[in-house]
Design a protein around this motif. Structure first.
Motif, PDB file in Angstrom:
ATOM      1  N   SER A 131       0.829  -1.212   0.000  1.00 60.27           N
ATOM      2  CA  SER A 131       0.000   0.000   0.000  1.00 60.27           C
ATOM      3  C   SER A 131       0.861   1.259   0.000  1.00 60.27           C
ATOM      4  CB  SER A 131      -0.945   0.001   1.204  1.00 60.27           C
ATOM      5  OG  SER A 131      -0.204  -0.054   2.409  1.00 60.27           O
ATOM      6  N   LEU A 132       2.087   1.162   0.502  1.00 60.80           N
ATOM      7  CA  LEU A 132       3.043   2.268   0.449  1.00 60.80           C
ATOM      8  C   LEU A 132       3.951   2.049  -0.756  1.00 60.80           C
ATOM      9  CD1 LEU A 132       4.300   4.805   1.737  1.00 60.80           C
ATOM     10  CD2 LEU A 132       5.739   3.295   3.106  1.00 60.80           C
ATOM     11  N   ASN A 133       3.926   2.975  -1.728  1.00 60.69           N
ATOM     12  CA  ASN A 133       4.694   2.824  -2.956  1.00 60.69           C
ATOM     13  C   ASN A 133       5.160   4.200  -3.438  1.00 60.69           C
ATOM     14  OD1 ASN A 133       5.839   1.687  -5.265  1.00 60.69           O
ATOM     15  ND2 ASN A 133       3.943   1.828  -6.419  1.00 60.69           N
ATOM     16  N   PRO A 134       6.046   4.873  -2.681  1.00 56.90           N
ATOM     17  CA  PRO A 134       6.413   6.235  -3.046  1.00 56.90           C
ATOM     18  C   PRO A 134       7.396   6.358  -4.210  1.00 56.90           C
ATOM     19  CG  PRO A 134       7.621   5.574  -1.109  1.00 56.90           C
ATOM     20  CD  PRO A 134       6.665   4.451  -1.427  1.00 56.90           C
ATOM     21  N   GLY A 135       8.267   5.418  -4.404  1.00 56.10           N
ATOM     22  CA  GLY A 135       9.249   5.485  -5.483  1.00 56.10           C
ATOM     23  C   GLY A 135      10.468   6.311  -5.125  1.00 56.10           C
ATOM     24  N   LEU A 136      11.563   5.998  -5.785  1.00 56.56           N
ATOM     25  CA  LEU A 136      12.842   6.685  -5.605  1.00 56.56           C
ATOM     26  C   LEU A 136      13.476   6.817  -6.982  1.00 56.56           C
ATOM     27  CD1 LEU A 136      14.959   7.612  -3.391  1.00 56.56           C
ATOM     28  CD2 LEU A 136      15.965   5.349  -3.658  1.00 56.56           C
ATOM     29  N   GLU A 137      13.997   7.990  -7.289  1.00 57.36           N
ATOM     30  CA  GLU A 137      14.631   8.229  -8.572  1.00 57.36           C
ATOM     31  C   GLU A 137      16.116   8.506  -8.391  1.00 57.36           C
ATOM     32  OE1 GLU A 137      11.623   9.940  -7.899  1.00 57.36           O
ATOM     33  OE2 GLU A 137      10.554   8.433  -9.067  1.00 57.36           O
ATOM     34  N   THR A 138      16.873   8.233  -9.447  1.00 59.45           N
ATOM     35  CA  THR A 138      18.294   8.573  -9.496  1.00 59.45           C
ATOM     36  C   THR A 138      18.586   9.238 -10.833  1.00 59.45           C
ATOM     37  OG1 THR A 138      18.874   6.635  -8.154  1.00 59.45           O
ATOM     38  CG2 THR A 138      20.658   7.691  -9.365  1.00 59.45           C
ATOM     39  N   LEU A 139      19.335  10.316 -10.796  1.00 64.37           N
ATOM     40  CA  LEU A 139      19.840  10.963 -11.992  1.00 64.37           C
ATOM     41  C   LEU A 139      21.356  10.918 -11.885  1.00 64.37           C
ATOM     42  CD1 LEU A 139      19.353  12.551 -14.589  1.00 64.37           C
ATOM     43  CD2 LEU A 139      19.338  14.640 -13.198  1.00 64.37           C
TER      44      LEU A 139
END
Length: 171
Positions: free
Chosen positions: A154-162
């Motif tokens: 239910s918790l699915n915030p995501g993380l990005e990398t550049l």
């Protein structure tokens, strides 16, 4: 997971495989450039920079149809670890020029250190990169990737990398 990476990966890899491999052997293996990749980038959580990440990956020396198996691992400056395996597709299969685009999709395990809670240990890492191959077999690319648990929690915030990626062939 930001499903656009997965959709683009399956469309391009599937279309390339169908057009170029299926006339002879849809899921046949062929030789591919064996490469190591070292990447450094900034991680983003909820559009805020949260730290730095080092990422090491290895492309196996073969294609299966139009995709190349790959494995990778990363660590952040907050001791978060991600380890995964999947596949990548690159325009280098259909173009001889030095400029290329690459898509990858890799399921993996996320071990939270002092960083962000991503909701579930299984994290799918999708990436898009644009780069340049040098004559000596090395390449340099700009990479954007997104990790999330694809709504397995239910918790699915995501993380990005550049980040920037330096790659080199081992052959």
């Amino acid at each position: 997971m930001d499903s656009r990476f997965a959709v683009f990966f399956f469309i391009m890899g599937g279309l390339d495989g169908y057009l170029n491999e299926c006339p002879t052997d849809c899921f046949g293996e062929s030789t591919a450039p064996e490469r190591w990749h070292l990447q450094y980038g900034e991680t983003y959580f909820q559009e805020e920079i949260t730290g730095d990440e080092f990422y090491l990956s290895y492309d196996l020396p073969h294609y299966i149809s139009a995709v190349q198996p790959t494995i990778g691992a990363s660590v952040t400056d907050t001791s978060d670890i991600w380890i995964g395996a999947g596949a990548k597709w690159s325009t280098e299969r259909i173009s001889d020029g030095p400029v290329y685009l690459e898509l990858s999709l890799m399921p993996g395990l996320y071990l939270q250190g002092d960083g962000e809670d991503l909701g579930f240990p299984m994290q799918f890492r999708g990436s898009l990169s644009a780069g340049y191959h040098f004559d000596n077999g090395a390449s340099l690319s700009v990479v954007f990737d997104h990790r999330s648990n694809a709504n397995t929690s239910s918790l699915n915030p995501g993380l990005e990398t550049l980040g920037l990626r330096l790659s080199w062939q081992t052959q």
